[in-house]
Write a protein that holds these residues in place. Structure first.
Motif: not given
Length: 431
Positions: A219-222, A226-231, A241-245, A267-269
């Motif tokens: 959550q903190r990384s999002n 850059e990812k403010g809108k997505e968060y 939220l998606t995990f870095p891959m 799937l919901p985080y």
């Protein structure tokens, strides 16, 4: 071998969201309606030489650090070869402890016992004492960070309590000071208290919930610009939220793997700090919740890795499935499972870039210096420790991994190796 990964159409309805002092975690009751479909994905275990090298070197680094602390705790200021003879397995070494200590004369000064001339003894060198003083300074300067990290660990536990016998093996990984029970815990009575479990086990308990800490690393990384809108969309419930891959070579281009991960990310985080007891244990959502818990716990460690068996001791409190190790090989874009040094270690892939930590903690930087001194002593061992120029020991550590094998330079192993890792039983006898 075929991994069977199940994904479904999940209808998620929030019935209640409240917080109270008695039960401060977010109480979300979930109802799941599932139509299961099976996606079969064949994933071979892929060896990452860069991460294996890190795990290999840090095994010696940890052993040396534990021996340093043991010598400091000794009332005589030294340890005898006889007293450490049985510590090989405890330290995770593949060589006898006596041979190991003689290997690093820049840290351990050998001398004969006063009464028994044939009994080798070891005390810390001036260089080791200097490094230790720097370590104590870091512990003092970053004490609030250590307290927060320990609070987060306890907040993830079902009972917000952790037996000390389960916490002690994680001491090095979590960056806790050697004497944290006496020097750290009593200073924060509003955060921690010692307790005794029904079976008599001494434990550490969280005194009160800290809502400001209940934000996962993902959550903190999002929350970045850059990812403010997505968060913001995630916070409003419109996205997950998606995990870095960071997949091994060849995996990212496989259509089945991409489809599998896309369904997984939809799937919901579920935050690892939320109450998960209402989630169906065998559902896909619970599996994603478990991945999130393991991701968060590894994120709280200094080197973003730990031994599989250390996690086993937390299985009940973290509400992990019995054979949770299979998740590490099922999600190779998130985790890396290593069999180096006759043990099983799991690391967080996103934390490493080109053979080193992307954002090292100050304690990790000092440990790099510690290993530099160890390695220098090994190189000069035949010439004598007094022949080492002092500036070699005191200068800053140069980046010795730059330009070496990166995470992408991985070697695919055969099916036999893959089956060995994917079929590891969580109830094995490994220490």
């Amino acid at each position: 071998m075929m991994f069977k990964t199940r994904y479904s159409l999940v209808t998620l309805k929030t019935l209640l969201q409240s917080k109270s002092q008695l039960e401060p975690q977010s109480n979300k009751l979930y109802i799941f309606f599932q139509n299961r479909s099976i996606v079969k994905v064949r994933l071979k275990w892929v060896k990452n030489r860069s991460l294996d090298h890190i795990i290999d070197t840090e095994t010696d680094l940890k052993a040396a650090g534990l021996l340093k602390d043991a010598i400091k705790r000794s009332p005589t200021g030294f340890l005898t070869a006889k007293s450490v003879a049985e510590w090989q397995k405890l330290l995770g070494l593949t060589v006898p402890v006596l041979r190991f200590m003689r290997r690093y004369p820049t840290l351990f000064n050998e001398f004969p016992h006063a009464q028994y001339a044939n009994l080798p003894c070891f005390r810390l060198t001036d260089t080791a004492l200097l490094l230790d003083s720097h370590e104590q300074t870091i512990h003092q300067s970053y004490e609030s960070d250590t307290v927060e990290r320990l609070c987060r660990v306890l907040m993830m536990m079902k009972s917000q309590t952790l037996p000390l016998q389960s916490l002690h093996p994680l001491k090095w990984d979590l960056g806790l000071p050697d004497n944290f029970e006496k020097a750290l815990i009593p200073k924060y009575p509003d955060h921690f208290q010692f307790a005794k479990a029904p079976n008599g086990t001494r434990s550490l308990r969280l005194v009160q919930w800290h809502e400001e800490f209940a934000v996962s690393a993902l959550q903190r990384s999002n929350e970045t610009k850059e990812k403010g809108k997505e968060y913001r969309e995630f916070k409003s419930g419109h996205t997950a939220l998606t995990f870095p891959m960071s997949f091994p070579k060849g995996y990212g281009g496989q259509k089945k793997v991409r489809a599998w991960m896309e369904e997984f990310h939809k799937l919901p985080y579920i935050s690892p700090y939320e109450d998960s007891r209402r989630i169906e244990p065998n559902s896909e959502l619970m599996e994603k919740r478990v991945v999130g818990v393991l991701h968060e716990l590894l994120s709280l460690t200094i080197h973003k890795k730990t031994k599989r068996n250390y996690l086993r001791s937390l299985r009940d409190e973290l509400i992990l499935p019995h054979k949770f190790t299979r998740l590490f090989t099922r999600y190779p874009g998130i985790f890396y499972l290593s069999l180096k040094c006759k043990t099983t270690t799991v690391a967080l892939r996103e934390a490493y870039r080109r053979g080193k930590l992307a954002n090292p903690h100050p304690l990790a930087r000092l440990r790099d210096k510690f290993y530099h001194v160890m390695r220098t002593g090994l190189l000069y061992r035949d010439k004598g420790v007094k022949m080492i120029p002092q500036e070699i020991l005191t200068n800053d550590v140069e980046d010795e991994t730059e330009g070496e094998e990166s995470e992408e330079e991985e070697v695919e192993m055969g099916d036999d190796c893959y089956e060995e890792t994917s079929e590891i039983e969580d109830d094995s006898d490994e220490e």
